[in-house]
Design an enzyme around this catalytic site. Structure first.
Site, short mmCIF file in Angstrom:
data_model
loop_
_atom_site.label_atom_id
_atom_site.label_comp_id
_atom_site.label_asym_id
_atom_site.label_seq_id
_atom_site.Cartn_x
_atom_site.Cartn_y
_atom_site.Cartn_z
N MET A 45 -3.34 -5.67 7.52
CA MET A 45 -4.30 -6.58 6.86
C MET A 45 -3.67 -7.40 5.74
O MET A 45 -4.36 -7.85 4.84
CB MET A 45 -5.47 -5.76 6.29
CG MET A 45 -6.15 -4.86 7.29
SD MET A 45 -7.35 -3.80 6.48
CE MET A 45 -7.68 -2.59 7.79
N SER A 46 -2.37 -7.58 5.79
CA SER A 46 -1.72 -8.29 4.67
C SER A 46 -0.54 -9.12 5.18
O SER A 46 -0.45 -9.43 6.36
CB SER A 46 -1.21 -7.27 3.64
OG SER A 46 -0.13 -6.53 4.16
N SER A 105 0.79 -1.24 0.00
CA SER A 105 0.00 0.00 0.00
C SER A 105 0.81 1.28 0.00
O SER A 105 1.46 1.60 0.99
CB SER A 105 -0.85 0.10 1.27
OG SER A 105 -1.80 -0.87 1.35
N ALA A 144 2.06 -1.39 5.01
CA ALA A 144 1.70 -0.29 5.90
C ALA A 144 1.05 -0.92 7.13
O ALA A 144 0.30 -1.88 6.99
CB ALA A 144 0.71 0.62 5.20
N TYR A 193 -9.27 -9.31 2.39
CA TYR A 193 -10.55 -8.59 2.55
C TYR A 193 -11.20 -8.25 1.21
O TYR A 193 -12.36 -7.87 1.16
CB TYR A 193 -10.37 -7.30 3.38
CG TYR A 193 -9.43 -6.26 2.79
CD1 TYR A 193 -9.77 -5.51 1.67
CD2 TYR A 193 -8.20 -6.01 3.38
CE1 TYR A 193 -8.91 -4.57 1.14
CE2 TYR A 193 -7.33 -5.07 2.87
CZ TYR A 193 -7.69 -4.35 1.74
OH TYR A 193 -6.83 -3.43 1.23
N GLU A 194 -10.47 -8.41 0.10
CA GLU A 194 -11.07 -8.12 -1.20
C GLU A 194 -12.12 -9.17 -1.57
O GLU A 194 -12.92 -8.96 -2.47
CB GLU A 194 -9.99 -8.04 -2.28
CG GLU A 194 -9.07 -6.83 -2.09
CD GLU A 194 -7.95 -6.77 -3.12
OE1 GLU A 194 -8.25 -6.72 -4.31
OE2 GLU A 194 -6.78 -6.77 -2.70
N HIS A 230 -7.74 5.99 5.71
CA HIS A 230 -6.89 5.46 4.64
C HIS A 230 -6.03 6.59 4.06
O HIS A 230 -4.88 6.39 3.66
CB HIS A 230 -7.78 4.82 3.57
CG HIS A 230 -7.01 4.14 2.47
ND1 HIS A 230 -6.06 3.17 2.70
CD2 HIS A 230 -7.06 4.29 1.11
CE1 HIS A 230 -5.56 2.74 1.54
NE2 HIS A 230 -6.13 3.42 0.57
N ASN A 271 0.40 4.93 11.30
CA ASN A 271 -0.51 5.54 12.29
C ASN A 271 -0.36 4.82 13.60
O ASN A 271 0.15 3.69 13.64
CB ASN A 271 -1.97 5.39 11.80
CG ASN A 271 -2.33 3.94 11.48
OD1 ASN A 271 -1.99 3.43 10.42
ND2 ASN A 271 -2.97 3.29 12.43
N HIS A 288 -5.45 -8.59 -1.26
CA HIS A 288 -5.74 -8.71 0.17
C HIS A 288 -6.91 -9.67 0.39
O HIS A 288 -7.85 -9.70 -0.41
CB HIS A 288 -6.12 -7.35 0.77
CG HIS A 288 -5.03 -6.33 0.66
ND1 HIS A 288 -4.82 -5.62 -0.49
CD2 HIS A 288 -4.10 -5.92 1.55
CE1 HIS A 288 -3.79 -4.80 -0.31
NE2 HIS A 288 -3.34 -4.95 0.92
N HIS A 300 -3.60 -0.19 -5.93
CA HIS A 300 -2.94 -1.50 -5.86
C HIS A 300 -2.87 -2.17 -7.22
O HIS A 300 -2.98 -3.39 -7.32
CB HIS A 300 -3.70 -2.44 -4.91
CG HIS A 300 -3.49 -2.12 -3.47
ND1 HIS A 300 -2.41 -2.57 -2.77
CD2 HIS A 300 -4.21 -1.39 -2.61
CE1 HIS A 300 -2.49 -2.13 -1.52
NE2 HIS A 300 -3.58 -1.41 -1.40
#
Ligand code: HPA
Length: 272
Positions: free
Chosen positions: A212-213, A30, A114, A86-87, A247, A236, A84, A62
């Site tokens: 998340m990856s 990302s 990230a 979540y996709e 995001h 963050n 990912h 991406h």
């Protein structure tokens, strides 16, 4: 057509278009996909939509591509973008690009992502070498029938993050005067960010970072006996440690950190 036949067809296209033999592969996550662009020479490029059987990433920012080029005179294969969990695509699609790197001949894989900082000592903009992970996604990319051609049914993850590569990364950071953190990465499935209670739970469990990856790809790479180095860009403070998460903030911090990350990876590649 079985999995291995599909991969072979993907590799045929890549071999026609990219020069052979990069020993080092990379996955740039990302907002970090341009981190190495200024340092690369003799670049050749293939977009994922040109490669047979390649899954299509659905997240903006991406777009998938492979680049081959030289970085400090070493040939490298760079994967810009990833799929990912979540996709919503099947696990086989999420891990397909890493399988392709393996069958293209990659033995050492450098991944970036990230991540939110759970450790109080981490500040947005920090880089952190991952020394272990907690798979909090609730699933495993290798679930289902095992293909022995890829690796064993029960892969060992005791050394999922190669210690020698971590040492090289630490020395490279020292050379460049970069403050490189170290820590445990927890993967959540996303796409929602975590709740403050989840972050407190993850901290109690020993996590320093959350994202998340990466974990599915690390499991896949270890399954196929690749050596892995993974570096997070802390974008963050994790949920509950700052007012709110967006995001946009993640992308803004990755953009500011790209140059430092690119220099660090360049220095690491020199030492491998
Ligand atoms: N949580 C999960 N994924 C992330 C975060 C986070 O705080 N920051 C960047 N990716």
């Amino acid at each position: 057509m079985n999995k291995i036949e599909k991969i072979k067809e993907s590799i045929n296209l890549l071999s026609d278009r990219l020069s052979d033999n990069p020993g080092i592969g990379m996955v740039l996550g990302s907002g970090l996909s341009e981190s190495l662009t200024p340092l690369l020479n003799e670049v050749e490029e293939v977009s994922w939509d040109e490669i047979p059987h390649f899954p299509e990433p659905t997240v903006e920012g991406h777009e998938g591509k492979y680049l081959c080029g030289t970085l400090h005179d070493k040939e490298v294969l760079i994967q810009q973008g990833r799929i990912h969990w979540y996709e919503g695509l099947p696990w086989d699609d999420v891990i397909y690009p890493v399988r392709v790197q393996k069958y293209f001949g990659i033995e050492k894989l450098i991944m970036t992502n990230a991540a939110g900082g759970i450790n109080e000592a981490f500040t947005p903009g920090d880089l952190c070498v991952i020394n272990d992970h907690i798979n909090f996604s609730g699933d495993n990319p290798l679930r289902g029938p095992n293909s022995e051609v890829f690796g064993p049914r029960f892969p060992d993850l005791s050394h999922a993050y190669d210690e020698k590569l971590q040492e090289i990364a630490t020395k490279a950071a020292d050379n460049l005067d970069i403050n490189l953190q170290q820590g445990v990465y927890a993967m959540t499935s996303g796409p929602s960010y975590e709740t403050p209670a989840e972050i407190n739970a993850l901290r109690t469990l020993g996590a320093d970072l959350v994202g998340m990856s990466t974990v599915p790809e690390v499991i896949t790479a270890n399954h196929s006996n690749m050596e892995v180095l993974a570096i997070s860009c802390v974008t963050n403070k994790a949920a509950g440690m700052q007012d709110k998460l967006t995001h946009e903030e993640v992308l803004e911090v990755t953009e500011k950190t790209n140059q430092k990350l690119g220099n660090l990876i360049g220095e690491i590649v020199k030492k491998i």
